[in-house]
Motif scaffolding. Sequence first.
Motif, PDB file in Angstrom:
ATOM      1  N   LEU A   1       0.234   4.085   0.805  1.00  0.00           N
ATOM      2  CA  LEU A   1      -0.092   4.982   1.910  1.00  0.00           C
ATOM      3  C   LEU A   1       0.356   4.430   3.261  1.00  0.00           C
ATOM      4  N   VAL A   2       1.067   3.279   3.249  1.00  0.00           N
ATOM      5  CA  VAL A   2       1.567   2.658   4.483  1.00  0.00           C
ATOM      6  C   VAL A   2       3.091   2.536   4.371  1.00  0.00           C
TER       7      VAL A   2
ATOM      8  N   THR B   1       2.750   9.731   9.536  1.00  0.00           N
ATOM      9  CA  THR B   1       2.624   9.581  10.990  1.00  0.00           C
ATOM     10  C   THR B   1       3.946   9.936  11.671  1.00  0.00           C
TER      11      THR B   1
ATOM     12  N   ASP C   1       1.766   0.797  16.188  1.00  0.00           N
ATOM     13  CA  ASP C   1       1.618   0.711  14.736  1.00  0.00           C
ATOM     14  C   ASP C   1       0.220   0.210  14.371  1.00  0.00           C
ATOM     15  N   LEU C   2      -0.022   0.020  13.094  1.00  0.00           N
ATOM     16  CA  LEU C   2      -1.357  -0.351  12.622  1.00  0.00           C
ATOM     17  C   LEU C   2      -1.818  -1.710  13.147  1.00  0.00           C
TER      18      LEU C   2
ATOM     19  N   ASP D   1       0.851  -1.183   0.000  1.00  0.00           N
ATOM     20  CA  ASP D   1       0.000   0.000   0.000  1.00  0.00           C
ATOM     21  C   ASP D   1       0.888   1.235   0.000  1.00  0.00           C
TER      22      ASP D   1
ATOM     23  N   LYS E   1       4.190  -1.015  10.928  1.00  0.00           N
ATOM     24  CA  LYS E   1       3.496  -0.383   9.818  1.00  0.00           C
ATOM     25  C   LYS E   1       2.764   0.867  10.299  1.00  0.00           C
ATOM     26  N   TYR E   2       2.952   1.976   9.558  1.00  0.00           N
ATOM     27  CA  TYR E   2       2.302   3.243   9.886  1.00  0.00           C
ATOM     28  C   TYR E   2       1.742   3.884   8.624  1.00  0.00           C
ATOM     29  N   ASN E   3       0.678   4.634   8.821  1.00  0.00           N
ATOM     30  CA  ASN E   3       0.162   5.436   7.726  1.00  0.00           C
ATOM     31  C   ASN E   3       1.186   6.501   7.363  1.00  0.00           C
TER      32      ASN E   3
END
Length: 209
Positions: free
Chosen positions: A41-42, A84, A63-64, A39, A79-81
């Motif tokens: 966006l990640v 962030t 994280d997500l 992704d 994992k982060y947007n």
Amino acid sequence: MRKMLMSKVLMATVILGFIFLNVFSTSAAYVSQPEQDEDPLVKTLTIAFNSTCVGEATVEPADLNGQKTVRIGTYQKLKYNVGTTVYITNSTTRVRCADIYHVLSGESSLTVTMDTDKNVSFSYLSEPAEPSPSPTIESTPVTTPQRLKGDVDRSGTVNSIDFALFRQWLLGIVRDIDLWAADIDGDGRASPIDWGFLRQYMLGMRTTL
């Protein structure tokens, strides 16, 4: 006519050879383009430690996947947007492994913005650990009971038990008594005379033995 026929045969052979090579030949290497399934966006945050000792770092926010802790010896990707801001704190600034101390070199906390994938590595310096002091063992003095004339059972006191034990020895009932303590008159042997002195002492007729 014959030359024209041979030219056609030669051309046909060249065409068939070209088709054969393209259809039935194999390539020496095959290179494929990996699929881009991440992704965009990640972004990924990787935290590493250049130490083999026990260590731990925490992140804020989680994280997500809800992960907030990273430990030495585990390969974890957080994992982060994208965009962030992550606050990282290393709670292990100094740790001992066997005879070596691992001391964190640099800051124990930092902040990163996840605009791209980030790799964070905490470095440690090694220094020899001072040897642990040897435990002090205090020796307990061994006290030897004072030998007393008349104390034929070696108990440290002269009493009626010695009187009875001496009498049993004279009768041959027992064999083990302190012969030095039984030799009250000091003539080098235990005898009924010594037992008589002990009897007088027990009756209060003598004050010493």
